[in-house]
Design a protein around this motif. Structure first.
Motif, mmCIF file in Angstrom:
data_model
loop_
_atom_site.group_PDB
_atom_site.id
_atom_site.type_symbol
_atom_site.label_atom_id
_atom_site.label_comp_id
_atom_site.label_asym_id
_atom_site.label_seq_id
_atom_site.Cartn_x
_atom_site.Cartn_y
_atom_site.Cartn_z
ATOM 1 N N HIS A 228 46.846 32.691 29.196
ATOM 2 C CA HIS A 228 46.499 31.356 28.692
ATOM 3 C C HIS A 228 45.950 30.482 29.821
ATOM 4 C CE1 HIS A 228 50.491 30.279 30.267
ATOM 5 N NE2 HIS A 228 50.023 29.052 30.331
ATOM 6 N N GLU A 229 46.392 30.749 31.037
ATOM 7 C CA GLU A 229 45.886 29.994 32.182
ATOM 8 C C GLU A 229 44.460 30.423 32.521
ATOM 9 O OE1 GLU A 229 46.973 29.599 36.827
ATOM 10 O OE2 GLU A 229 48.628 29.488 35.427
ATOM 11 N N PHE A 230 44.158 31.671 32.286
ATOM 12 C CA PHE A 230 42.843 32.208 32.637
ATOM 13 C C PHE A 230 41.735 31.614 31.773
ATOM 14 C CE2 PHE A 230 39.727 34.864 34.232
ATOM 15 C CZ PHE A 230 39.232 35.757 33.316
ATOM 16 N N GLN A 231 42.029 31.301 30.506
ATOM 17 C CA GLN A 231 41.042 30.755 29.575
ATOM 18 C C GLN A 231 39.776 31.619 29.550
ATOM 19 O OE1 GLN A 231 40.393 26.636 30.461
ATOM 20 N NE2 GLN A 231 42.538 26.145 30.376
ATOM 21 N N TYR A 232 39.939 32.836 29.171
ATOM 22 C CA TYR A 232 38.840 33.788 29.288
ATOM 23 C C TYR A 232 37.946 33.890 28.056
ATOM 24 C CZ TYR A 232 40.693 37.720 26.495
ATOM 25 O OH TYR A 232 41.100 38.545 25.495
ATOM 26 N N ALA A 233 38.097 33.014 27.079
ATOM 27 C CA ALA A 233 37.319 33.105 25.841
ATOM 28 C C ALA A 233 35.807 33.193 26.075
ATOM 29 C CB ALA A 233 37.659 31.955 24.907
ATOM 30 N N PRO A 234 35.204 32.388 26.965
ATOM 31 C CA PRO A 234 33.748 32.514 27.164
ATOM 32 C C PRO A 234 33.343 33.895 27.696
ATOM 33 C CG PRO A 234 34.545 30.462 28.109
ATOM 34 C CD PRO A 234 35.745 31.267 27.732
ATOM 35 N N LEU A 235 34.122 34.434 28.609
ATOM 36 C CA LEU A 235 33.839 35.768 29.145
ATOM 37 C C LEU A 235 33.971 36.818 28.049
ATOM 38 C CD1 LEU A 235 33.327 37.741 31.491
ATOM 39 C CD2 LEU A 235 35.790 37.701 31.910
ATOM 40 N N LYS A 236 35.018 36.717 27.244
ATOM 41 C CA LYS A 236 35.249 37.672 26.161
ATOM 42 C C LYS A 236 34.108 37.609 25.146
ATOM 43 C CE LYS A 236 37.657 40.283 23.305
ATOM 44 N NZ LYS A 236 37.356 41.677 23.274
ATOM 45 N N GLN A 237 33.675 36.406 24.784
ATOM 46 C CA GLN A 237 32.571 36.264 23.825
ATOM 47 C C GLN A 237 31.284 36.879 24.385
ATOM 48 O OE1 GLN A 237 32.666 32.033 23.288
ATOM 49 N NE2 GLN A 237 33.993 32.165 21.493
ATOM 50 N N TYR A 238 31.015 36.630 25.648
ATOM 51 C CA TYR A 238 29.814 37.179 26.278
ATOM 52 C C TYR A 238 29.881 38.706 26.335
ATOM 53 C CZ TYR A 238 26.160 38.000 29.729
ATOM 54 O OH TYR A 238 25.048 38.460 30.382
#
Length: 129
Positions: free
Chosen positions: A52-62
């Motif tokens: 949750h700290e990493f906030q990786y949603a943009p990377l995952k979407q890409y």
């Protein structure tokens, strides 16, 4: 800061992933060149200790968009199926980096993921020309 052996140090503020246009263009160029030479490519998102700290949603979407568009296998070690194997803080030197023990476990998990993916590809019916 002296921390006990095996205890990861943690970032106080979450970081937000920013993916630059230049990075995307360079990656697309590299993937095109590899495809032209018929080199097998895998996209890999390594495990993070505090997701949750990493906030990786943009990377995952890409990564998902590249995987879908180019038919490249994506191995995300933050997904539910692989997450329990990487929840021990003793595997990390900080939130982002695996230590020696964590790297060994990750390498074995990645090997297994690739081998399982390749086995499934062999068993799939080949498309008709």
């Amino acid at each position: 800061y002296n921390r006990p052996a095996g205890q990861a140090k943690y970032r106080k503020q979450p970081r937000q992933i920013q993916i630059s246009v230049a990075y995307c263009q360079q990656l697309e160029l590299l993937l095109s060149r590899l495809a032209a030479d018929t080199i097998q490519v895998y996209l890999i998102i390594p495990p993070e200790f505090d997701l949750h700290e990493f906030q990786y949603a943009p990377l995952k979407q890409y990564a998902d968009s590249i995987s879908s568009a180019r038919g490249i296998a994506l191995f995300d070690f933050n997904e539910e199926y692989s997450r329990p194997a990487f929840e021990d803080p003793a595997y990390y030197s900080d939130n982002l980096h695996l230590n020696g023990k964590g790297s060994t476990i990750f390498s074995l998990a990645l090997r297994d993921a690739i081998m399982n993916w390749e086995e499934r590809q062999i068993r799939l019916p080949k498309p008709s020309p």
